[in-house]
Design an enzyme around this catalytic site. Structure first.
Site, mmCIF file in Angstrom:
data_model
loop_
_atom_site.group_PDB
_atom_site.id
_atom_site.type_symbol
_atom_site.label_atom_id
_atom_site.label_comp_id
_atom_site.label_asym_id
_atom_site.label_seq_id
_atom_site.Cartn_x
_atom_site.Cartn_y
_atom_site.Cartn_z
ATOM 1 N N GLN A 180 0.835 -1.201 0.000
ATOM 2 C CA GLN A 180 0.000 0.000 0.000
ATOM 3 C C GLN A 180 0.870 1.252 0.000
ATOM 4 O O GLN A 180 1.901 1.297 0.655
ATOM 5 C CB GLN A 180 -0.877 -0.030 1.260
ATOM 6 C CG GLN A 180 -2.062 0.893 1.212
ATOM 7 C CD GLN A 180 -3.079 0.566 2.291
ATOM 8 O OE1 GLN A 180 -3.090 -0.536 2.825
ATOM 9 N NE2 GLN A 180 -3.941 1.497 2.614
ATOM 10 N N SER A 198 4.229 -6.484 2.879
ATOM 11 C CA SER A 198 2.895 -6.380 3.469
ATOM 12 C C SER A 198 1.838 -6.900 2.492
ATOM 13 O O SER A 198 1.825 -8.091 2.163
ATOM 14 C CB SER A 198 2.636 -4.928 3.891
ATOM 15 O OG SER A 198 1.444 -4.809 4.626
ATOM 16 N N LEU A 199 0.959 -6.031 1.991
ATOM 17 C CA LEU A 199 -0.023 -6.418 0.977
ATOM 18 C C LEU A 199 0.634 -7.166 -0.184
ATOM 19 O O LEU A 199 0.065 -8.106 -0.744
ATOM 20 C CB LEU A 199 -0.714 -5.152 0.454
ATOM 21 C CG LEU A 199 -1.423 -5.240 -0.897
ATOM 22 C CD1 LEU A 199 -2.694 -6.046 -0.781
ATOM 23 C CD2 LEU A 199 -1.708 -3.844 -1.444
ATOM 24 N N ARG A 224 -9.212 -8.421 3.449
ATOM 25 C CA ARG A 224 -8.156 -7.834 4.278
ATOM 26 C C ARG A 224 -8.330 -6.317 4.377
ATOM 27 O O ARG A 224 -8.273 -5.740 5.458
ATOM 28 C CB ARG A 224 -6.799 -8.174 3.652
ATOM 29 C CG ARG A 224 -5.569 -7.624 4.369
ATOM 30 C CD ARG A 224 -4.330 -7.979 3.541
ATOM 31 N NE ARG A 224 -3.084 -7.749 4.260
ATOM 32 C CZ ARG A 224 -2.356 -6.640 4.179
ATOM 33 N NH1 ARG A 224 -2.789 -5.627 3.446
ATOM 34 N NH2 ARG A 224 -1.214 -6.537 4.839
ATOM 35 N N HIS A 254 0.223 -3.898 11.216
ATOM 36 C CA HIS A 254 1.298 -4.778 11.694
ATOM 37 C C HIS A 254 1.609 -4.557 13.176
ATOM 38 O O HIS A 254 2.762 -4.468 13.584
ATOM 39 C CB HIS A 254 2.551 -4.622 10.817
ATOM 40 C CG HIS A 254 2.274 -4.932 9.381
ATOM 41 N ND1 HIS A 254 2.028 -6.221 8.942
ATOM 42 C CD2 HIS A 254 2.142 -4.132 8.294
ATOM 43 C CE1 HIS A 254 1.771 -6.184 7.642
ATOM 44 N NE2 HIS A 254 1.829 -4.938 7.228
ATOM 45 N N GLN A 291 0.552 -12.263 9.641
ATOM 46 C CA GLN A 291 1.142 -11.057 9.052
ATOM 47 C C GLN A 291 0.486 -9.749 9.496
ATOM 48 O O GLN A 291 1.158 -8.744 9.683
ATOM 49 C CB GLN A 291 1.107 -11.169 7.520
ATOM 50 C CG GLN A 291 2.002 -10.191 6.801
ATOM 51 C CD GLN A 291 1.335 -9.596 5.572
ATOM 52 O OE1 GLN A 291 0.253 -9.050 5.644
ATOM 53 N NE2 GLN A 291 1.997 -9.736 4.436
#
Length: 291
Positions: A9, A88-89, A113, A195, A244
């Site tokens: 992102q 991440s994503l 998500r 996170h 995650q």
């Protein structure tokens, strides 16, 4: 050995993916399938939307995922990764590109998500901050010593770490980090504490969806954020993916491990060039490119 990396992102921009849509019938079909799966024409926002429209969580995450994954798929036989990773994503993009899950399943999980994260952000005030110029261990220690919820969330490259947690705890940690010699400790314009333990409600919601998703062994090791090592077993991939949302993105550690395991050439697929910049800061010797 070729490593492919996929952004997260923040890499979005107006017009993203349009060149793919216009130049490839395969890409066009996948974008239209995405519109169908999501239930709205995300392509209209990707190609012509404003920065504010692209910032909406339910748009941003699927948009970045689509640009990256469709970019990888349209490489066809030229896509021969020795290893993959995503920030991440981007880990979802990496998993689809490496054949661990289908395009449609990956997109559905990303949409779930995004919505779950949005709900978690609205449920409790939380934030993130970028910390520059301190050793990881110092940042970790100060987070531990600060009252409230604040943790190291993104290990982006040496001397660049993002912390995440409750607003008051992050603000207090920033004061303490500056006092400890940080060049900068700057609150980021984000919707919440990604996170970190603040994402627990989102993790629980996403876990249910991941458990129901068919995940297979990938064609190459996927270096997952929470463990910073190559994973090839579907069951382990699932567990790491569930962890995650509340676990740290160990990007520095992942890239170092990929290099230790033989990676010499890093290709970033998707919008922007953030990850190749980070890779170069981690190791100047490796070759990087963007597609």
């Amino acid at each position: 050995m070729k490593a492919y990396v996929f952004p997260g992102q923040g890499a979005q921009f107006s017009g993203m993916g349009k060149d793919l849509y216009d130049s490839s019938e395969q890409a066009k079909a996948l974008f239209e399938k995405a519109n169908e799966v999501l239930g709205f024409r995300i392509t209209d926002i990707m190609f012509n939307g404003t920065a504010d429209e692209l910032k909406q969580t339910n748009v941003t995450q699927p948009a970045v995922f689509l640009h990256a994954v469709i970019g990888a798929i349209t490489l066809g036989a030229d896509f021969k990764p020795a290893m993959v990773a995503g920030h991440s994503l981007g880990e979802f993009s990496a998993l689809v590109a490496a054949g661990a899950m289908s395009f449609e399943d990956g997109l559905r999980l990303v949409a779930i998500r995004a919505n779950a994260m949005q709900k978690a952000c609205e449920a409790a005030p939380s934030t993130m901050a970028a910390v520059l110029g301190l050793e990881d261990e110092v940042v970790e220690r100060i987070c531990e010593e600060t009252p409230g919820v604040v943790v190291a969330a993104n290990y982006n490259c040496p001397g660049q770490l993002v912390i995440s947690g409750e607003v008051a705890a992050v603000e207090k940690a920033c004061e303490n980090l500056k006092a400890a010699g940080a060049k900068r400790a700057l609150i980021l314009p984000v919707g919440g504490a990604f996170h970190s333990p603040m994402m627990e409600p989102a993790r629980a919601e996403l876990a249910e969806a991941i458990e129901k998703t068919n995940i297979q062994n990938p064609i190459c090791p996927v270096y997952q954020n929470v463990v910073a090592k190559g994973v090839t077993e579907a069951a382990e991939i699932k567990q790491n993916l569930i962890s995650q949302l509340t676990g740290a993105v160990k990007w520095t550690q992942s890239v170092r491990q990929m290099i230790a395991d033989g990676a010499t050439h890093f290709t970033e697929i998707g919008p922007g060039a953030v990850l190749t910049g980070l890779v170069k800061k981690i190791d100047k010797e490796v070759t990087t490119e963007n597609l």
